[in-house]
Every structure is written in C-alpha cells, then in structure tokens.
Scaffold this motif. Structure first.
Motif, PDB file in Angstrom:
ATOM      1  N   TYR A   5       0.851  -1.182   0.000  1.00 53.04           N
ATOM      2  CA  TYR A   5       0.000   0.000   0.000  1.00 53.04           C
ATOM      3  C   TYR A   5       0.885   1.229   0.000  1.00 53.04           C
ATOM      4  CZ  TYR A   5      -3.383  -3.453   1.459  1.00 53.04           C
ATOM      5  OH  TYR A   5      -4.177  -4.572   1.509  1.00 53.04           O
ATOM      6  N   GLU A  15      -2.841  13.943   8.437  1.00 49.43           N
ATOM      7  CA  GLU A  15      -3.706  12.899   7.893  1.00 49.43           C
ATOM      8  C   GLU A  15      -2.898  11.945   7.034  1.00 49.43           C
ATOM      9  OE1 GLU A  15      -7.288  14.126   5.902  1.00 49.43           O
ATOM     10  OE2 GLU A  15      -7.369  15.955   7.092  1.00 49.43           O
ATOM     11  N   SER A  17      -3.629   8.590   4.215  1.00 45.17           N
ATOM     12  CA  SER A  17      -4.618   7.838   3.444  1.00 45.17           C
ATOM     13  C   SER A  17      -3.891   6.921   2.481  1.00 45.17           C
ATOM     14  CB  SER A  17      -5.539   8.790   2.680  1.00 45.17           C
ATOM     15  OG  SER A  17      -4.793   9.568   1.771  1.00 45.17           O
ATOM     16  N   THR A  66      -4.430   0.100  10.062  1.00 43.48           N
ATOM     17  CA  THR A  66      -5.289  -0.865   9.373  1.00 43.48           C
ATOM     18  C   THR A  66      -6.644  -0.267   9.008  1.00 43.48           C
ATOM     19  OG1 THR A  66      -5.975  -1.766  11.504  1.00 43.48           O
ATOM     20  CG2 THR A  66      -4.195  -2.914  10.343  1.00 43.48           C
ATOM     21  N   HIS A  67      -7.078   0.756   9.732  1.00 45.53           N
ATOM     22  CA  HIS A  67      -8.367   1.403   9.421  1.00 45.53           C
ATOM     23  C   HIS A  67      -8.349   2.049   8.037  1.00 45.53           C
ATOM     24  CE1 HIS A  67      -5.898   4.640  11.078  1.00 45.53           C
ATOM     25  NE2 HIS A  67      -6.636   5.453  10.359  1.00 45.53           N
ATOM     26  N   LEU A  68      -7.177   2.354   7.513  1.00 50.22           N
ATOM     27  CA  LEU A  68      -7.092   2.965   6.188  1.00 50.22           C
ATOM     28  C   LEU A  68      -7.594   2.027   5.099  1.00 50.22           C
ATOM     29  CD1 LEU A  68      -3.628   4.772   6.329  1.00 50.22           C
ATOM     30  CD2 LEU A  68      -5.902   5.748   6.679  1.00 50.22           C
ATOM     31  N   LYS A  69      -7.381   0.709   5.292  1.00 51.15           N
ATOM     32  CA  LYS A  69      -7.846  -0.259   4.297  1.00 51.15           C
ATOM     33  C   LYS A  69      -9.379  -0.245   4.224  1.00 51.15           C
ATOM     34  CE  LYS A  69      -6.189  -4.369   4.673  1.00 51.15           C
ATOM     35  NZ  LYS A  69      -5.512  -5.624   5.045  1.00 51.15           N
ATOM     36  N   GLN A  70     -10.038  -0.056   5.326  1.00 51.99           N
ATOM     37  CA  GLN A  70     -11.501  -0.034   5.347  1.00 51.99           C
ATOM     38  C   GLN A  70     -12.044   1.264   4.779  1.00 51.99           C
ATOM     39  OE1 GLN A  70     -11.367  -0.692   9.409  1.00 51.99           O
ATOM     40  NE2 GLN A  70     -11.114  -2.901   9.241  1.00 51.99           N
ATOM     41  N   GLU A  71     -11.282   2.352   4.922  1.00 47.02           N
ATOM     42  CA  GLU A  71     -11.734   3.664   4.438  1.00 47.02           C
ATOM     43  C   GLU A  71     -11.586   3.797   2.931  1.00 47.02           C
ATOM     44  OE1 GLU A  71      -9.556   6.609   6.604  1.00 47.02           O
ATOM     45  OE2 GLU A  71     -10.390   5.989   8.523  1.00 47.02           O
ATOM     46  N   SER A  72     -10.636   3.053   2.347  1.00 44.97           N
ATOM     47  CA  SER A  72     -10.390   3.216   0.903  1.00 44.97           C
ATOM     48  C   SER A  72     -11.365   2.436   0.058  1.00 44.97           C
ATOM     49  CB  SER A  72      -8.974   2.806   0.563  1.00 44.97           C
ATOM     50  OG  SER A  72      -8.764   1.436   0.814  1.00 44.97           O
TER      51      SER A  72
END
Length: 72
Positions: A5, A15, A17, A66-72
């Motif tokens: 990623y 921030e 992303s 790991t929350h970035l994977k859910q946001e993308s």
C-alpha cells in the motif's frame, strides 16, 4: 502473495490515506515490487504535496493504520 500500500501523508503529518494498492504479480521479487512502488511514488510526488511511503499489511498493523484499508 503480499500486496503493498502506498500511503500519502499530508504536508503537516495530520492525515494519512491509502494513495494506491500495489498488487504483487506472480513470481515478482521483492525488489521488483519495490521498484514499481518507487516509480508510482515518484509520479505522485510531482502532483501532490506531502510524503509518500509504501508498506505491507504487517507495516499497517505496526503503525496502527489498518483502518485505512476499510476507508479506501
């Protein structure tokens, strides 16, 4: 196979992303995927301010991103 990623961090580090997911190709070496990630980062740095880096799932877990994977 491990995907990587590319993470974009804003200029003041406020921030982060996921800029792009880079999927590993069949029989691709670590160096080859790293080279592809670096080429993508070089292009992105010409268009956007901030820092870019790449990591895998383990790195995302270590940095608590790991929350970035859910946001993308």
């Amino acid at each position: 196979m491990t995907d990587y990623y590319i993470i974009h961090e804003t200029p003041f580090g406020t921030e982060r992303s996921i800029y792009q997911k880079v999927e590993r190709r069949m029989a691709e070496t670590h160096q080859e995927i790293a080279d592809r990630c670096h080429a993508i980062i070089e292009q992105a740095e010409k268009q956007y301010l901030g820092k870019f880096f790449f990591t895998d799932d383990t790195g995302l877990q270590t940095m608590k991103l790991t929350h970035l994977k859910q946001e993308s």
